[in-house]
Design a protein around this motif. Sequence first.
Motif, PDB file in Angstrom:
ATOM      1  N   ASP A  97       0.836  -1.214   0.000  1.00  0.00           N
ATOM      2  CA  ASP A  97       0.000   0.000   0.000  1.00  0.00           C
ATOM      3  C   ASP A  97       0.862   1.251   0.000  1.00  0.00           C
ATOM      4  OD1 ASP A  97      -2.274  -1.561   0.002  1.00  0.00           O
ATOM      5  OD2 ASP A  97      -2.658  -1.322   2.158  1.00  0.00           O
ATOM      6  N   ASP A  98       1.945   1.222   0.771  1.00  0.00           N
ATOM      7  CA  ASP A  98       2.849   2.364   0.836  1.00  0.00           C
ATOM      8  C   ASP A  98       3.499   2.611  -0.527  1.00  0.00           C
ATOM      9  OD1 ASP A  98       4.413   4.376   2.480  1.00  0.00           O
ATOM     10  OD2 ASP A  98       6.046   3.150   1.664  1.00  0.00           O
TER      11      ASP A  98
ATOM     12  N   ARG B  84       1.072   4.251  -2.827  1.00  0.00           N
ATOM     13  CA  ARG B  84       0.870   5.679  -2.557  1.00  0.00           C
ATOM     14  C   ARG B  84       2.053   6.535  -3.007  1.00  0.00           C
ATOM     15  NH1 ARG B  84      -1.335   3.394   2.040  1.00  0.00           N
ATOM     16  NH2 ARG B  84       0.558   3.757   3.251  1.00  0.00           N
ATOM     17  N   HIS B  85       3.206   5.908  -3.278  1.00  0.00           N
ATOM     18  CA  HIS B  85       4.410   6.644  -3.688  1.00  0.00           C
ATOM     19  C   HIS B  85       4.972   6.025  -4.976  1.00  0.00           C
ATOM     20  CE1 HIS B  85       4.081   7.263   0.708  1.00  0.00           C
ATOM     21  NE2 HIS B  85       4.385   8.502   0.380  1.00  0.00           N
TER      22      HIS B  85
END
Length: 183
Positions: free
Chosen positions: A79-80, A83-84
């Motif tokens: 997920d991280d 997001r990036h």
Amino acid sequence: MRALPLISITLLLPAFVAAQETPTERESARDVVHKLDSLERSLDLQALVAKLTGPNAARDQVAARAKELMDTELLAMGDDITRHPEIGFQEKRSVQILTEYLKKHDFTVQMGTPNLPTAFVARYTKSTGGPNLGVITEYDALRGTKGAFHGDQHSTQGPIGIAAAIAIAEYLTKTKTPGTVVV
């Protein structure tokens, strides 16, 4: 008016295809089919499939460990990374996150390969010998008209591959089974 030629071609196509089946072509196809049948019988594919899909405590243990890693840490990592997003050859943040995690799980990491500065090779340090298992991961984002984005699931492919690699590596060590894991 234009539909008429298309209909004509459609009606003639089966005759054209059938005209391509010569006795030589049919005989060649028959030989190939016989060879495939013979190979399938010699491999006993039904027994092999039954063995590979049947109960297997060791396999289930490795799968459970991979799932545990995903549930407790690696889904959040995916997920991280989502997001990036970082496009290919610029995935510095993603590479750092993935390789630091591998280092914490007893993998040595070699950064960069010729012409691929954000690629890495990670080897499990506690296993030995062969067979060698390679796990390929991806973590690059797609280029979009409004910026980079993860529309291809590469953001979670890295963590999923890492979960599998760690689970297998730990199993090899725990059972003293020869083998090497490389990501």
